[in-house]
Motif scaffolding. Structure first.
Motif, PDB file in Angstrom:
ATOM      1  N   ALA A 161      55.913  10.337  16.919  1.00  0.00           N
ATOM      2  CA  ALA A 161      54.691  11.168  16.834  1.00  0.00           C
ATOM      3  C   ALA A 161      53.411  10.341  16.668  1.00  0.00           C
ATOM      4  N   CYS A 162      53.449   9.082  17.091  1.00  0.00           N
ATOM      5  CA  CYS A 162      52.273   8.203  16.873  1.00  0.00           C
ATOM      6  C   CYS A 162      51.538   7.901  18.168  1.00  0.00           C
ATOM      7  N   HIS A 163      51.844   8.608  19.260  1.00  0.00           N
ATOM      8  CA  HIS A 163      51.385   8.125  20.570  1.00  0.00           C
ATOM      9  C   HIS A 163      49.873   8.198  20.779  1.00  0.00           C
ATOM     10  N   LEU A 164      49.161   9.051  20.029  1.00  0.00           N
ATOM     11  CA  LEU A 164      47.700   9.063  20.196  1.00  0.00           C
ATOM     12  C   LEU A 164      47.119   7.709  19.770  1.00  0.00           C
ATOM     13  N   ARG A 165      47.446   7.294  18.546  1.00  0.00           N
ATOM     14  CA  ARG A 165      46.897   6.018  18.060  1.00  0.00           C
ATOM     15  C   ARG A 165      47.501   4.850  18.849  1.00  0.00           C
ATOM     16  N   GLU A 166      48.752   5.008  19.251  1.00  0.00           N
ATOM     17  CA  GLU A 166      49.380   3.934  20.040  1.00  0.00           C
ATOM     18  C   GLU A 166      48.636   3.742  21.366  1.00  0.00           C
ATOM     19  N   LYS A 167      48.213   4.851  21.956  1.00  0.00           N
ATOM     20  CA  LYS A 167      47.515   4.726  23.242  1.00  0.00           C
ATOM     21  C   LYS A 167      46.121   4.114  23.041  1.00  0.00           C
ATOM     22  N   VAL A 168      45.481   4.459  21.949  1.00  0.00           N
ATOM     23  CA  VAL A 168      44.166   3.851  21.667  1.00  0.00           C
ATOM     24  C   VAL A 168      44.324   2.332  21.542  1.00  0.00           C
ATOM     25  N   LEU A 169      45.346   1.902  20.815  1.00  0.00           N
ATOM     26  CA  LEU A 169      45.539   0.454  20.626  1.00  0.00           C
ATOM     27  C   LEU A 169      46.038  -0.231  21.905  1.00  0.00           C
ATOM     28  N   ALA A 170      46.761   0.504  22.720  1.00  0.00           N
ATOM     29  CA  ALA A 170      47.203  -0.067  24.008  1.00  0.00           C
ATOM     30  C   ALA A 170      45.987  -0.274  24.904  1.00  0.00           C
ATOM     31  N   GLU A 171      45.091   0.711  24.894  1.00  0.00           N
ATOM     32  CA  GLU A 171      43.883   0.622  25.722  1.00  0.00           C
ATOM     33  C   GLU A 171      42.935  -0.452  25.230  1.00  0.00           C
ATOM     34  N   ALA A 172      42.890  -0.604  23.910  1.00  0.00           N
ATOM     35  CA  ALA A 172      41.970  -1.591  23.314  1.00  0.00           C
ATOM     36  C   ALA A 172      42.457  -3.027  23.530  1.00  0.00           C
ATOM     37  N   ALA A 173      43.729  -3.165  23.868  1.00  0.00           N
ATOM     38  CA  ALA A 173      44.322  -4.516  23.916  1.00  0.00           C
ATOM     39  C   ALA A 173      44.094  -5.198  25.262  1.00  0.00           C
ATOM     40  N   LYS A 174      43.784  -6.501  25.193  1.00  0.00           N
ATOM     41  CA  LYS A 174      43.716  -7.278  26.439  1.00  0.00           C
ATOM     42  C   LYS A 174      45.111  -7.391  27.027  1.00  0.00           C
TER      43      LYS A 174
ATOM     44  N   THR B  44      59.581  22.490  23.657  1.00  0.00           N
ATOM     45  CA  THR B  44      59.677  23.087  22.312  1.00  0.00           C
ATOM     46  C   THR B  44      58.768  22.364  21.329  1.00  0.00           C
ATOM     47  N   LEU B  45      58.429  23.078  20.293  1.00  0.00           N
ATOM     48  CA  LEU B  45      57.664  22.496  19.196  1.00  0.00           C
ATOM     49  C   LEU B  45      58.617  21.623  18.392  1.00  0.00           C
ATOM     50  N   ARG B  46      58.195  20.378  18.092  1.00  0.00           N
ATOM     51  CA  ARG B  46      59.073  19.480  17.324  1.00  0.00           C
ATOM     52  C   ARG B  46      59.089  19.905  15.853  1.00  0.00           C
ATOM     53  N   MET B  47      60.306  20.107  15.337  1.00  0.00           N
ATOM     54  CA  MET B  47      60.434  20.557  13.953  1.00  0.00           C
ATOM     55  C   MET B  47      60.848  19.403  13.052  1.00  0.00           C
ATOM     56  N   ALA B  48      60.428  19.461  11.788  1.00  0.00           N
ATOM     57  CA  ALA B  48      60.824  18.460  10.796  1.00  0.00           C
ATOM     58  C   ALA B  48      62.300  18.645  10.477  1.00  0.00           C
ATOM     59  N   LYS B  49      62.903  17.627   9.850  1.00  0.00           N
ATOM     60  CA  LYS B  49      64.315  17.707   9.465  1.00  0.00           C
ATOM     61  C   LYS B  49      64.550  18.952   8.615  1.00  0.00           C
ATOM     62  N   MET B  50      65.712  19.537   8.734  1.00  0.00           N
ATOM     63  CA  MET B  50      66.103  20.752   8.028  1.00  0.00           C
ATOM     64  C   MET B  50      65.205  21.929   8.402  1.00  0.00           C
ATOM     65  N   LYS B  51      64.517  21.790   9.541  1.00  0.00           N
ATOM     66  CA  LYS B  51      63.627  22.850  10.035  1.00  0.00           C
ATOM     67  C   LYS B  51      62.613  23.270   8.963  1.00  0.00           C
ATOM     68  N   ALA B  52      62.125  22.258   8.219  1.00  0.00           N
ATOM     69  CA  ALA B  52      61.204  22.547   7.117  1.00  0.00           C
ATOM     70  C   ALA B  52      59.831  22.978   7.602  1.00  0.00           C
ATOM     71  N   GLY B  53      59.605  22.919   8.903  1.00  0.00           N
ATOM     72  CA  GLY B  53      58.294  23.256   9.463  1.00  0.00           C
ATOM     73  C   GLY B  53      58.035  22.295  10.597  1.00  0.00           C
ATOM     74  N   PRO B  54      56.922  22.480  11.312  1.00  0.00           N
ATOM     75  CA  PRO B  54      56.642  21.585  12.440  1.00  0.00           C
ATOM     76  C   PRO B  54      56.355  20.168  11.955  1.00  0.00           C
ATOM     77  N   VAL B  55      56.719  19.182  12.779  1.00  0.00           N
ATOM     78  CA  VAL B  55      56.309  17.800  12.509  1.00  0.00           C
ATOM     79  C   VAL B  55      54.787  17.746  12.619  1.00  0.00           C
ATOM     80  N   VAL B  56      54.159  17.071  11.668  1.00  0.00           N
ATOM     81  CA  VAL B  56      52.699  16.933  11.687  1.00  0.00           C
ATOM     82  C   VAL B  56      52.375  15.441  11.866  1.00  0.00           C
ATOM     83  N   SER B  57      51.546  15.142  12.844  1.00  0.00           N
ATOM     84  CA  SER B  57      51.219  13.737  13.135  1.00  0.00           C
ATOM     85  C   SER B  57      50.262  13.176  12.081  1.00  0.00           C
ATOM     86  N   ASP B  58      50.031  11.860  12.147  1.00  0.00           N
ATOM     87  CA  ASP B  58      49.069  11.221  11.229  1.00  0.00           C
ATOM     88  C   ASP B  58      47.667  11.805  11.398  1.00  0.00           C
TER      89      ASP B  58
END
Ligand code: 5RP
Length: 251
Positions: free
Chosen positions: A119-132, A181-195
């Motif tokens: 669930a980190c791909h937003l920040r990962e893409k920013v850092l991928a784009e920022a990188a030479k 599908t919406l990604r759920m947290a373990k034990m279906k405790a609710g949706p996974v929430v990104s950073d």
């Protein structure tokens, strides 16, 4: 009476350690090749392969690392940087990064990849784009000819919570992903929430659609409420895969 024999270890344990070794091999090889003394600003990705990247960087020594700054892609990599006594920075201070090394869920023949298993791909893409230079590291299971052919549950899509139902509806009925599908947290405790406080949708697409990852990425990104798509097209310069036999495949 025959002597009792030792029970064989459970297959999952030996398999896991072979996979861990493959991850470490990929990470160490990539660091040795791409993190050079002149590199001072380094992006650190997320996932279970990245700790080996940091481990290898730390082994380059305090002298080299004291003049470097490390930019995390999320909570996990921030903790890794801090625990490893490396200098922590942020992309707003350092919008140009020398090298970013990150994991991947699948990488195709043209170095397009699926990311966002953590669930980190937003920040990962920013850092991928920022990188030479943007480098991928993974175990052999992630090395595929075409995206969507491996075991990933689909393309991860970060959405603002308010819009998730509408985005799902569009994925199901307009973009050809009826099983998104919406990604759920373990034990279906609710949706996974990104950073970033957002939800994640996993959207599987047919092989035909995935053969042109750029087009489907652009179409998903156009949906209102979508923040970022875990398809990284033509961003990486190289990918390293650790193999079970101790060799490394470089793409
Ligand atoms: C997190 C990611 C990870 O880099 C990706 O899921 C690969 O993780 P791992 O190294 O554990 O296989 O994109 O959002």
């Amino acid at each position: 009476m025959p002597a009792p024999t030792e029970p064989a270890p459970p297959p999952t344990i030996s398999k896991l350690s072979a996979i861990e070794q493959s991850k470490r091999l990929a990470a160490y090889t990539a660091v040795d090749k791409h993190i050079l003394p002149e590199h001072k600003v380094i992006g650190i990705g997320s996932g279970s392969t990245v700790p080996y990247v940091v481990e290898r960087i730390v082994s380059q020594g305090k002298e080299l690392n004291k003049d470097r700054v490390f930019i995390p892609t999320g909570f996990q990599s921030k903790e890794l940087i801090v625990i490893s006594n490396l200098n922590l920075g942020d992309v707003d201070q350092f919008p140009t990064i020398d090298v970013t090394i990150d994991g991947a869920d699948e990488v195709d023949l043209e170095l397009n990849c699926i990311k966002g298993g953590g669930a980190c791909h937003l920040r990962e893409k920013v850092l991928a784009e920022a990188a030479k230079t943007f480098i991928l590291v993974a175990d052999y299971r992630k090395n595929v000819d075409y995206l969507g052919t491996n075991f990933t549950p689909g393309v991860p899509i970060e959405v603002v919570p308010f819009a998730y139902a509408k985005v799902l509806q569009n994925l199901h009925h307009v973009l050809g992903s009826p099983n998104a599908t919406l990604r759920m947290a373990k034990m279906k405790a609710g949706p996974v929430v990104s950073d970033n406080g957002n939800f994640i949708i996993d959207a599987p697409f047919s092989t035909d659609i995935m053969k042109d990852p750029y087009t489907i990425m652009a179409r998903i990104k156009m949906l209102t409420g979508v923040v970022e798509v875990g398809l990284f097209c033509h961003m990486a310069q190289a990918a390293y895969f650790g193999n079970q036999d101790g060799s490394v495949t470089v793409k």
